[in-house]
Design a protein around this motif. Sequence first.
Motif, PDB file in Angstrom:
ATOM      1  N   VAL A  21      11.263  86.393  51.927  1.00  0.00           N
ATOM      2  CA  VAL A  21       9.805  86.283  51.973  1.00  0.00           C
ATOM      3  C   VAL A  21       9.240  86.235  50.550  1.00  0.00           C
ATOM      4  N   LEU A  22       9.739  87.105  49.679  1.00  0.00           N
ATOM      5  CA  LEU A  22       9.288  87.075  48.282  1.00  0.00           C
ATOM      6  C   LEU A  22       9.567  85.717  47.638  1.00  0.00           C
ATOM      7  N   MET A  25       7.100  83.237  48.816  1.00  0.00           N
ATOM      8  CA  MET A  25       5.802  83.422  48.163  1.00  0.00           C
ATOM      9  C   MET A  25       5.825  82.869  46.746  1.00  0.00           C
ATOM     10  N   GLU A  26       6.916  83.120  46.023  1.00  0.00           N
ATOM     11  CA  GLU A  26       7.050  82.600  44.659  1.00  0.00           C
ATOM     12  C   GLU A  26       7.044  81.071  44.654  1.00  0.00           C
ATOM     13  N   GLU A  28       5.426  79.355  46.716  1.00  0.00           N
ATOM     14  CA  GLU A  28       4.140  78.980  47.297  1.00  0.00           C
ATOM     15  C   GLU A  28       4.290  78.210  48.609  1.00  0.00           C
ATOM     16  N   CYS A  31       1.480  79.421  54.245  1.00  0.00           N
ATOM     17  CA  CYS A  31       1.085  80.745  54.726  1.00  0.00           C
ATOM     18  C   CYS A  31       1.674  81.026  56.108  1.00  0.00           C
ATOM     19  N   VAL A  34       5.309  82.031  55.862  1.00  0.00           N
ATOM     20  CA  VAL A  34       5.465  83.378  55.297  1.00  0.00           C
ATOM     21  C   VAL A  34       5.155  84.423  56.369  1.00  0.00           C
TER      22      VAL A  34
END
Length: 86
Positions: A21-22, A25-26, A28, A31, A34
């Motif tokens: 998940v990280l 997010m990194e 991008e 949404c 994620v």
Amino acid sequence: MAYGTKTANRVKRIEGQLRGVLRMMEEEKNCKDVITQLSAVRSAVDRTIGVIVSENLLDCVTTAEGDAEKMNTAIQDAMDLVVKSR
């Protein structure tokens, strides 16, 4: 209480999911993607809590040796743990 390797492996999988998940997010990522992965993590944590509570309950009831009061206390404690985890 001793935790078995199966339980430890569950937690390690959850850890890997969170790293994923990280990374998403990194990078991008979308949404929706994620959130889908975070929901999977939450579900895995909930299942792991259930496994740990049920194993603990089984252990407590087994060691209660037929004492109804000890069994009732063990069951109530287990239910409190489940409710608290919500």
